[in-house]
Design a protein around this motif. Structure first.
Motif, PDB file in Angstrom:
ATOM      1  N   HIS A 202       0.888  -1.285  -0.009  1.00  0.00           N
ATOM      2  CA  HIS A 202      -0.038  -0.038  -0.073  1.00  0.00           C
ATOM      3  C   HIS A 202       0.934   1.354  -0.017  1.00  0.00           C
ATOM      4  O   HIS A 202       1.392   1.437   0.992  1.00  0.00           O
ATOM      5  CB  HIS A 202      -0.820   0.016   1.355  1.00  0.00           C
ATOM      6  CG  HIS A 202      -1.985  -0.988   1.083  1.00  0.00           C
ATOM      7  ND1 HIS A 202      -2.689  -1.330   2.159  1.00  0.00           N
ATOM      8  CD2 HIS A 202      -2.292  -1.920   0.041  1.00  0.00           C
ATOM      9  CE1 HIS A 202      -3.725  -2.039   1.782  1.00  0.00           C
ATOM     10  NE2 HIS A 202      -3.329  -2.654   0.615  1.00  0.00           N
ATOM     11  N   PRO A 203       0.929   2.051  -1.243  1.00  0.00           N
ATOM     12  CA  PRO A 203       1.680   3.034  -1.237  1.00  0.00           C
ATOM     13  C   PRO A 203       1.194   4.208  -0.152  1.00  0.00           C
ATOM     14  O   PRO A 203      -0.169   4.364  -0.071  1.00  0.00           O
ATOM     15  CB  PRO A 203       1.434   3.655  -2.566  1.00  0.00           C
ATOM     16  CG  PRO A 203       0.892   2.488  -3.483  1.00  0.00           C
ATOM     17  CD  PRO A 203       0.127   1.721  -2.304  1.00  0.00           C
ATOM     18  N   ARG A 204       2.110   5.151   0.453  1.00  0.00           N
ATOM     19  CA  ARG A 204       1.782   5.965   1.074  1.00  0.00           C
ATOM     20  C   ARG A 204       2.415   7.507   0.880  1.00  0.00           C
ATOM     21  O   ARG A 204       3.668   7.611   0.663  1.00  0.00           O
ATOM     22  CB  ARG A 204       2.070   5.879   2.634  1.00  0.00           C
ATOM     23  CG  ARG A 204       1.561   4.851   3.339  1.00  0.00           C
ATOM     24  CD  ARG A 204      -0.062   5.143   3.497  1.00  0.00           C
ATOM     25  NE  ARG A 204      -0.422   4.342   4.508  1.00  0.00           N
ATOM     26  CZ  ARG A 204      -0.998   3.317   4.697  1.00  0.00           C
ATOM     27  NH1 ARG A 204      -1.155   2.620   3.483  1.00  0.00           N
ATOM     28  NH2 ARG A 204      -1.656   2.550   5.495  1.00  0.00           N
ATOM     29  N   GLY A 205       1.742   8.400   0.468  1.00  0.00           N
ATOM     30  CA  GLY A 205       2.222   9.816   0.189  1.00  0.00           C
ATOM     31  C   GLY A 205       2.605   9.727  -1.205  1.00  0.00           C
ATOM     32  O   GLY A 205       2.186   9.051  -2.094  1.00  0.00           O
ATOM     33  N   ASP A 206       3.606  10.828  -1.501  1.00  0.00           N
ATOM     34  CA  ASP A 206       3.937  11.169  -2.776  1.00  0.00           C
ATOM     35  C   ASP A 206       4.995  10.145  -3.423  1.00  0.00           C
ATOM     36  O   ASP A 206       5.969   9.535  -2.943  1.00  0.00           O
ATOM     37  CB  ASP A 206       4.509  12.654  -3.113  1.00  0.00           C
ATOM     38  CG  ASP A 206       3.775  13.687  -2.782  1.00  0.00           C
ATOM     39  OD1 ASP A 206       2.369  13.440  -2.792  1.00  0.00           O
ATOM     40  OD2 ASP A 206       4.033  14.564  -2.238  1.00  0.00           O
TER      41      ASP A 206
ATOM     42  N   ASP B 214      -1.130  -3.657   7.166  1.00  0.00           N
ATOM     43  CA  ASP B 214      -1.698  -2.292   7.180  1.00  0.00           C
ATOM     44  C   ASP B 214      -2.679  -2.384   8.106  1.00  0.00           C
ATOM     45  O   ASP B 214      -4.234  -2.899   7.431  1.00  0.00           O
ATOM     46  CB  ASP B 214      -2.027  -1.804   5.577  1.00  0.00           C
ATOM     47  CG  ASP B 214      -2.235  -0.546   5.410  1.00  0.00           C
ATOM     48  OD1 ASP B 214      -2.285   0.301   6.310  1.00  0.00           O
ATOM     49  OD2 ASP B 214      -2.326   0.004   4.192  1.00  0.00           O
ATOM     50  N   HIS B 215      -2.673  -1.693   8.980  1.00  0.00           N
ATOM     51  CA  HIS B 215      -4.040  -1.181   9.948  1.00  0.00           C
ATOM     52  C   HIS B 215      -4.929  -0.154   9.459  1.00  0.00           C
ATOM     53  O   HIS B 215      -5.665   0.287  10.261  1.00  0.00           O
ATOM     54  CB  HIS B 215      -3.507  -0.967  11.079  1.00  0.00           C
ATOM     55  CG  HIS B 215      -2.734  -2.335  11.860  1.00  0.00           C
ATOM     56  ND1 HIS B 215      -3.276  -3.588  12.024  1.00  0.00           N
ATOM     57  CD2 HIS B 215      -1.299  -2.473  12.160  1.00  0.00           C
ATOM     58  CE1 HIS B 215      -2.491  -4.569  12.481  1.00  0.00           C
ATOM     59  NE2 HIS B 215      -1.396  -3.983  12.347  1.00  0.00           N
ATOM     60  N   HIS B 216      -4.390   0.730   8.468  1.00  0.00           N
ATOM     61  CA  HIS B 216      -4.974   2.018   7.990  1.00  0.00           C
ATOM     62  C   HIS B 216      -5.026   1.876   6.297  1.00  0.00           C
ATOM     63  O   HIS B 216      -4.587   2.825   5.875  1.00  0.00           O
ATOM     64  CB  HIS B 216      -4.204   3.304   8.536  1.00  0.00           C
ATOM     65  CG  HIS B 216      -4.332   3.128  10.141  1.00  0.00           C
ATOM     66  ND1 HIS B 216      -5.311   3.406  10.677  1.00  0.00           N
ATOM     67  CD2 HIS B 216      -3.228   2.989  10.832  1.00  0.00           C
ATOM     68  CE1 HIS B 216      -5.049   3.508  12.093  1.00  0.00           C
ATOM     69  NE2 HIS B 216      -3.835   3.141  12.018  1.00  0.00           N
ATOM     70  N   PRO B 217      -5.731   0.852   5.758  1.00  0.00           N
ATOM     71  CA  PRO B 217      -5.579   0.982   4.423  1.00  0.00           C
ATOM     72  C   PRO B 217      -6.437   2.166   3.840  1.00  0.00           C
ATOM     73  O   PRO B 217      -5.937   2.326   2.592  1.00  0.00           O
ATOM     74  CB  PRO B 217      -6.388  -0.362   4.142  1.00  0.00           C
ATOM     75  CG  PRO B 217      -7.315  -1.000   5.133  1.00  0.00           C
ATOM     76  CD  PRO B 217      -6.605  -0.015   6.452  1.00  0.00           C
ATOM     77  N   GLU B 218      -7.217   2.733   4.344  1.00  0.00           N
ATOM     78  CA  GLU B 218      -7.536   3.953   3.860  1.00  0.00           C
ATOM     79  C   GLU B 218      -6.837   5.323   3.589  1.00  0.00           C
ATOM     80  O   GLU B 218      -7.101   6.040   2.877  1.00  0.00           O
ATOM     81  CB  GLU B 218      -8.708   4.556   4.772  1.00  0.00           C
ATOM     82  CG  GLU B 218      -8.244   4.938   6.187  1.00  0.00           C
ATOM     83  CD  GLU B 218      -8.274   3.969   7.177  1.00  0.00           C
ATOM     84  OE1 GLU B 218      -7.852   4.560   8.460  1.00  0.00           O
ATOM     85  OE2 GLU B 218      -8.046   2.888   7.049  1.00  0.00           O
ATOM     86  N   ASP B 219      -5.405   5.079   4.081  1.00  0.00           N
ATOM     87  CA  ASP B 219      -4.459   6.053   3.993  1.00  0.00           C
ATOM     88  C   ASP B 219      -3.769   5.658   2.586  1.00  0.00           C
ATOM     89  O   ASP B 219      -2.654   6.214   2.217  1.00  0.00           O
ATOM     90  CB  ASP B 219      -3.655   6.057   5.085  1.00  0.00           C
ATOM     91  CG  ASP B 219      -4.464   6.564   6.344  1.00  0.00           C
ATOM     92  OD1 ASP B 219      -5.228   7.244   6.234  1.00  0.00           O
ATOM     93  OD2 ASP B 219      -3.801   6.356   7.545  1.00  0.00           O
ATOM     94  N   THR B 220      -4.074   4.608   1.700  1.00  0.00           N
ATOM     95  CA  THR B 220      -3.176   4.231   0.668  1.00  0.00           C
ATOM     96  C   THR B 220      -3.419   5.361  -0.429  1.00  0.00           C
ATOM     97  O   THR B 220      -4.498   5.692  -0.761  1.00  0.00           O
ATOM     98  CB  THR B 220      -4.032   2.878   0.289  1.00  0.00           C
ATOM     99  OG1 THR B 220      -3.578   1.817   1.253  1.00  0.00           O
ATOM    100  CG2 THR B 220      -3.090   2.700  -1.180  1.00  0.00           C
ATOM    101  N   THR B 221      -2.212   5.460  -0.901  1.00  0.00           N
ATOM    102  CA  THR B 221      -2.378   6.474  -2.190  1.00  0.00           C
ATOM    103  C   THR B 221      -2.694   5.413  -3.413  1.00  0.00           C
ATOM    104  O   THR B 221      -1.992   4.871  -3.744  1.00  0.00           O
ATOM    105  CB  THR B 221      -1.116   6.945  -2.333  1.00  0.00           C
ATOM    106  OG1 THR B 221      -0.522   7.959  -1.119  1.00  0.00           O
ATOM    107  CG2 THR B 221      -1.049   8.237  -3.415  1.00  0.00           C
ATOM    108  N   THR B 222      -3.814   5.965  -3.924  1.00  0.00           N
ATOM    109  CA  THR B 222      -3.922   5.337  -5.140  1.00  0.00           C
ATOM    110  C   THR B 222      -3.705   6.002  -6.323  1.00  0.00           C
ATOM    111  O   THR B 222      -3.643   7.221  -6.506  1.00  0.00           O
ATOM    112  CB  THR B 222      -5.661   5.086  -5.392  1.00  0.00           C
ATOM    113  OG1 THR B 222      -6.202   6.241  -5.381  1.00  0.00           O
ATOM    114  CG2 THR B 222      -6.143   4.368  -3.937  1.00  0.00           C
TER     115      THR B 222
END
Length: 151
Positions: free
Chosen positions: A91-95, A124-132
């Motif tokens: 799961h990508p995070r950020g730029d 990943d306990h916060h998948p909603e933070d994934t950068t799509t």
């Protein structure tokens, strides 16, 4: 009278084979090293072009004559990096960053390197933070709607 053969082990061959098989937990740890506390190992296993810790790295090869380095050319590559990371269970995070270009050994192409911080999906306990990919395209001012007005 013939001597009786005695065995020193009380386990049958089938029982010994079962004892030698890895447990379900051991198999899961091999498949998901992050669950064993090694997220960087999992990111590396899932990255075709390498990794730097938990940073997923992706390389693109483009024709040098077509590459100007303008911002619009990076948009699709950034979205592609996020997409591939997701497809590989990360799961990508950020730029997504552009890390540079190098001449390709063929003498006509360039190898463009991009990277993004990731979290293995297995932990990943916060998948909603994934950068799509959609997040990236929209942040760059692009449109992801399929019903674009024709003029």
């Amino acid at each position: 009278m013939a001597a009786r053969k005695t065995t020193s082990s009380s386990k049958t061959a089938a029982e010994q084979d079962q004892a030698d098989k890895p447990t379900e937990e051991q198999l899961q740890q091999k498949q998901f090293p992050a669950k064993s506390g090694a997220p960087d190992v999992e990111v590396d296993k899932r990255s075709a072009d390498g990794s730097e810790g938990t940073r997923f790295v992706k390389e693109f090869v483009v024709l040098g004559r077509d590459w100007t380095g303008e911002e619009y050319q990076h948009e699709a590559n950034r979205a592609g990096v996020a997409n591939e990371a997701i497809q590989r269970g990360l799961h990508p995070r950020g730029d997504v960053s552009f890390d540079g270009a190098e001449d390709h050994p063929d003498g006509e192409s360039l190898t463009l390197t991009y990277s993004v911080d990731t979290v293995p999906a297995s932990v990943d306990h916060h998948p909603e933070d994934t950068t799509t990919p959609r997040d990236i395209i929209e942040a760059d001012g692009g449109d992801t709607s399929s019903s674009k007005a024709e003029g």
